[in-house]
Design a protein around this motif. Structure first.
Motif, PDB file in Angstrom:
ATOM      1  N   PRO A 120     -58.618  -7.332  29.625  1.00 53.13           N
ATOM      2  CA  PRO A 120     -57.581  -6.622  28.860  1.00 53.13           C
ATOM      3  C   PRO A 120     -56.741  -7.603  28.039  1.00 53.13           C
ATOM      4  CG  PRO A 120     -57.657  -5.821  31.122  1.00 53.13           C
ATOM      5  CD  PRO A 120     -58.554  -7.021  31.069  1.00 53.13           C
ATOM      6  N   ASP A 121     -56.407  -7.202  26.818  1.00 50.49           N
ATOM      7  CA  ASP A 121     -55.696  -8.073  25.887  1.00 50.49           C
ATOM      8  C   ASP A 121     -54.252  -7.588  25.706  1.00 50.49           C
ATOM      9  OD1 ASP A 121     -55.037  -9.868  23.928  1.00 50.49           O
ATOM     10  OD2 ASP A 121     -56.110  -8.839  22.321  1.00 50.49           O
ATOM     11  N   ASN A 122     -53.296  -8.347  26.242  1.00 52.66           N
ATOM     12  CA  ASN A 122     -51.869  -7.986  26.164  1.00 52.66           C
ATOM     13  C   ASN A 122     -51.612  -6.545  26.626  1.00 52.66           C
ATOM     14  OD1 ASN A 122     -50.969 -10.463  25.204  1.00 52.66           O
ATOM     15  ND2 ASN A 122     -51.461  -9.918  23.086  1.00 52.66           N
ATOM     16  N   TYR A 123     -52.364  -6.102  27.588  1.00 51.78           N
ATOM     17  CA  TYR A 123     -52.300  -4.711  28.019  1.00 51.78           C
ATOM     18  C   TYR A 123     -51.043  -4.418  28.839  1.00 51.78           C
ATOM     19  CZ  TYR A 123     -54.690  -0.277  28.607  1.00 51.78           C
ATOM     20  OH  TYR A 123     -55.043   1.036  28.514  1.00 51.78           O
ATOM     21  N   TYR A 124     -50.712  -5.332  29.720  1.00 51.45           N
ATOM     22  CA  TYR A 124     -49.624  -5.083  30.663  1.00 51.45           C
ATOM     23  C   TYR A 124     -48.269  -5.078  29.949  1.00 51.45           C
ATOM     24  CZ  TYR A 124     -53.327  -5.685  34.012  1.00 51.45           C
ATOM     25  OH  TYR A 124     -54.499  -5.518  34.704  1.00 51.45           O
ATOM     26  N   SER A 125     -48.107  -5.955  28.953  1.00 51.75           N
ATOM     27  CA  SER A 125     -46.855  -5.985  28.193  1.00 51.75           C
ATOM     28  C   SER A 125     -46.692  -4.702  27.389  1.00 51.75           C
ATOM     29  CB  SER A 125     -46.839  -7.193  27.251  1.00 51.75           C
ATOM     30  OG  SER A 125     -47.046  -8.389  27.970  1.00 51.75           O
ATOM     31  N   ARG A 126     -47.797  -4.234  26.798  1.00 52.16           N
ATOM     32  CA  ARG A 126     -47.735  -3.041  25.944  1.00 52.16           C
ATOM     33  C   ARG A 126     -47.520  -1.759  26.739  1.00 52.16           C
ATOM     34  NH1 ARG A 126     -52.494  -2.047  23.922  1.00 52.16           N
ATOM     35  NH2 ARG A 126     -53.685  -3.879  24.545  1.00 52.16           N
ATOM     36  N   MET A 127     -47.924  -1.771  28.017  1.00 56.30           N
ATOM     37  CA  MET A 127     -47.842  -0.552  28.826  1.00 56.30           C
ATOM     38  C   MET A 127     -46.412  -0.197  29.232  1.00 56.30           C
ATOM     39  SD  MET A 127     -50.614   1.103  29.366  1.00 56.30           S
ATOM     40  CE  MET A 127     -50.165   2.006  30.827  1.00 56.30           C
ATOM     41  N   ASN A 128     -45.512  -1.190  29.184  1.00 59.32           N
ATOM     42  CA  ASN A 128     -44.118  -0.971  29.602  1.00 59.32           C
ATOM     43  C   ASN A 128     -44.034  -0.341  31.000  1.00 59.32           C
ATOM     44  OD1 ASN A 128     -42.815  -1.949  27.255  1.00 59.32           O
ATOM     45  ND2 ASN A 128     -43.388  -0.056  26.183  1.00 59.32           N
ATOM     46  N   LEU A 129     -44.838  -0.880  31.916  1.00 60.76           N
ATOM     47  CA  LEU A 129     -44.821  -0.372  33.288  1.00 60.76           C
ATOM     48  C   LEU A 129     -43.527  -0.768  33.990  1.00 60.76           C
ATOM     49  CD1 LEU A 129     -48.444  -1.220  34.437  1.00 60.76           C
ATOM     50  CD2 LEU A 129     -47.466   1.057  34.375  1.00 60.76           C
TER      51      LEU A 129
END
Length: 523
Positions: A120-129
């Protein structure tokens, strides 16, 4: 007490899923699966790295601990400190943990060329979890001991279980990245991908490849005898497949990037010995009228219709088969009897002696659709021959003018309350029937069985205008022998037509009554 007992009996996969799913909150399953599966991959990669690191220390090779080659030579991914699970767990409560996870994944991919395009590419930052939920998820996945029992392939089991649960959670119209496990098992046991090249033109999360390797292991073969080729159009699914295979140490050529198989075929010259596939069902408007009209994959056949890609997938696979290649794939039941261009292509496939078997499946087997689905087996070599499979010599008879039909609609056991799956016994019965039918002494080992299977000759298929619907061939003794389906449908059509006319007349009479009372109703 009952609740505690139930928890105790749960597998590690179920326990982890329950914990991870509770932390999902309002995040859609289609998004959340990448969050969870990416972390499972990191945990696995880190455990393997730490194990290899300890081996180097034990061998007195401390000075090589940060040399990538000493890890990759043992099929272990090298992890920089910021990519290691221990680092992430130590920082789980930090506000920037999402950024740290993204950085870890990026660094792992950069240091290991085999993982290019996989993570995954910058997925966690974009998800705003929610930070606390992400930290709790890290704690949950930290409970997976990927090295505890290598024979049981714990991390592979967890990954596969999570894939299936996410596919179910996404439901109808989604979840196309996953083919139910029992179906993949059935196809593998039928076509026996033992030695050679295996291909999947729409590989989803790679389940067909995983099961091929399990087939080889269960039959004591050598995994090095198989080369894997695949392609996937959706980027996130392409990444799932690469992670799924990497977790199991399976090398594969899935193309450089995620691409449409029809418009950018990344395996143009491939001739595969085995093909296993579950293409998108009834794909509409897959090409424009003026596109792919001279594609070499259609050579010798009519150009597949723009309105439905079913036969485009079939011809793509036929074009990829080696001289003795065999394919097992799934299609919507409509492909068994469609008219127009589909009829012409189907007729030619039958005349060219390529169709070997058709199996119609029960309903409710798929998480993505309610439509009827069937399995096709295409065989480029239906002539009499002797081959060695799993160390045993088999003599195949000449089956050029026959097709085996199997009706499995009443086969299957309940699964996840509202779904159906094949039991191991059912898979064994189907595959034994199929292989017995193939053998030279099939008269002794195979028999047509009412409501289950029928071996149809070419002249029978020709009389039925090249329909491949199993119920037109398999005998049904529990049906009223005197019922003619076509006649019955014509009768029902006439009755329905009468009912509609009566309804229309009733509407007219009612409108007339209102009009006579001085009220006019406009429709």
């Amino acid at each position: 007490m009952a609740e505690k007992k139930e928890k105790k009996n749960k597998s590690i996969e179920e326990t982890l899923w329950d914990s991870a799913n509770k932390l999902r909150g309002s995040v859609e399953p289609s998004e959340y699966k990448h969050v969870v599966l990416g972390l499972i991959f990191l945990k696995f990669a880190s455990d393997k790295f730490e194990e290899r690191k300890q081996e180097l220390i034990a061998d007195g090779k401390e000075k090589y601990l940060d040399m990538v080659e000493f890890y990759t030579s043992k099929n272990v991914f090298y992890l920089a400190e910021i990519s290691r699970w221990s680092y992430l767990i130590g920082n789980a409560k930090q506000n920037d943990i999402a950024i740290k996870i993204d950085t870890a994944l990026f660094t792992v991919e950069k240091n290991n060329p085999a993982l290019k395009g996989a993570l995954p590419d910058n997925y966690y930052s974009r998800m705003n979890l929610d930070g606390s939920k992400l930290a709790a998820l890290l704690d949950t996945i930290n409970n997976i001991n990927t090295l505890k029992d290598k024979q049981q392939d714990i991390v592979g089991r967890v990954y596969e279980y999570f894939l299936s649960k996410f596919a179910i959670a996404e439901g109808k119209g989604k979840g196309e990245f996953y083919t139910p496990k029992s179906i993949v098992n059935l196809i593998a046991e039928m076509i026996e991908p033992y030695k050679g090249k295996i291909y999947d033109p729409c590989c989803g999360s790679g389940g067909m490849f995983v099961q091929s390797m399990k087939f080889i292991e269960s039959h004591h073969g050598n995994k090095k005898d198989i080369s894997i080729y695949g392609q996937e159009a959706i980027t996130t699914t392409y990444k799932l497949a690469k992670m799924n295979l990497a977790i199991r140490g399976i090398s594969a050529n899935l193309g450089d990037v995620a691409e449409n198989t029809f418009f950018r075929d990344q395996h143009k010259d491939l001739k595969a010995d085995y093909i296993m596939a579950n293409p998108p069902f009834n794909q509409k408007q897959w090409r424009a009228d003026n596109e792919l009209t001279n594609d070499p994959r259609w050579a010798g056949y009519d150009i597949p219709s723009t309105g439905n890609a079913n036969y485009a997938w079939i011809l793509n696979m036929v074009s990829k088969l080696s001289e003795n290649g065999i394919a097992g794939f799934l299609l919507a039941n409509g492909a068994l009897s469609g008219g127009g261009d589909e009829y012409k292509i189907r007729k030619k496939l039958i005349e060219n002696n390529l169709v070997e078997a058709i199996l119609v499946f029960p309903s409710s087997m798929f998480y993505t659709t309610d439509i009827g689905v069937s399995c096709w087996v295409i065989n480029k070599n239906k002539k009499a021959r002797t081959v060695e499979v799993n160390g045993k010599v088999r003599k195949y008879r000449n089956r050029e003018r026959e097709i085996l039909f199997m009706d499995l609609r009443q086969t299957g056991i309940p699964f996840e309350k509202k779904y159906i799956q094949f039991s191991d016994d059912a898979i064994r019965k189907v595959t034994d029937t199929y292989h017995n039918w193939q053998l030279s002494d099939f008269e002794k080992t195979y028999q047509n069985t009412p409501e289950f299977c029928y071996s149809a000759r070419f002249d029978e298929i020709e009389r039925r205008d090249f329909s491949l619907v199993p119920s037109k061939y398999v005998e049904f003794i529990n049906r009223d022998e005197n019922i003619n389906f076509d006649v019955k449908m014509q009768s029902l059509q006439a009755e329905f037509s009468k009912l509609l006319k009566v309804e229309q007349q009733s509407k007219k009479d009612l409108l007339t009554v209102f009009k006579e009372l001085g009220y006019e109703i406009k429709l």
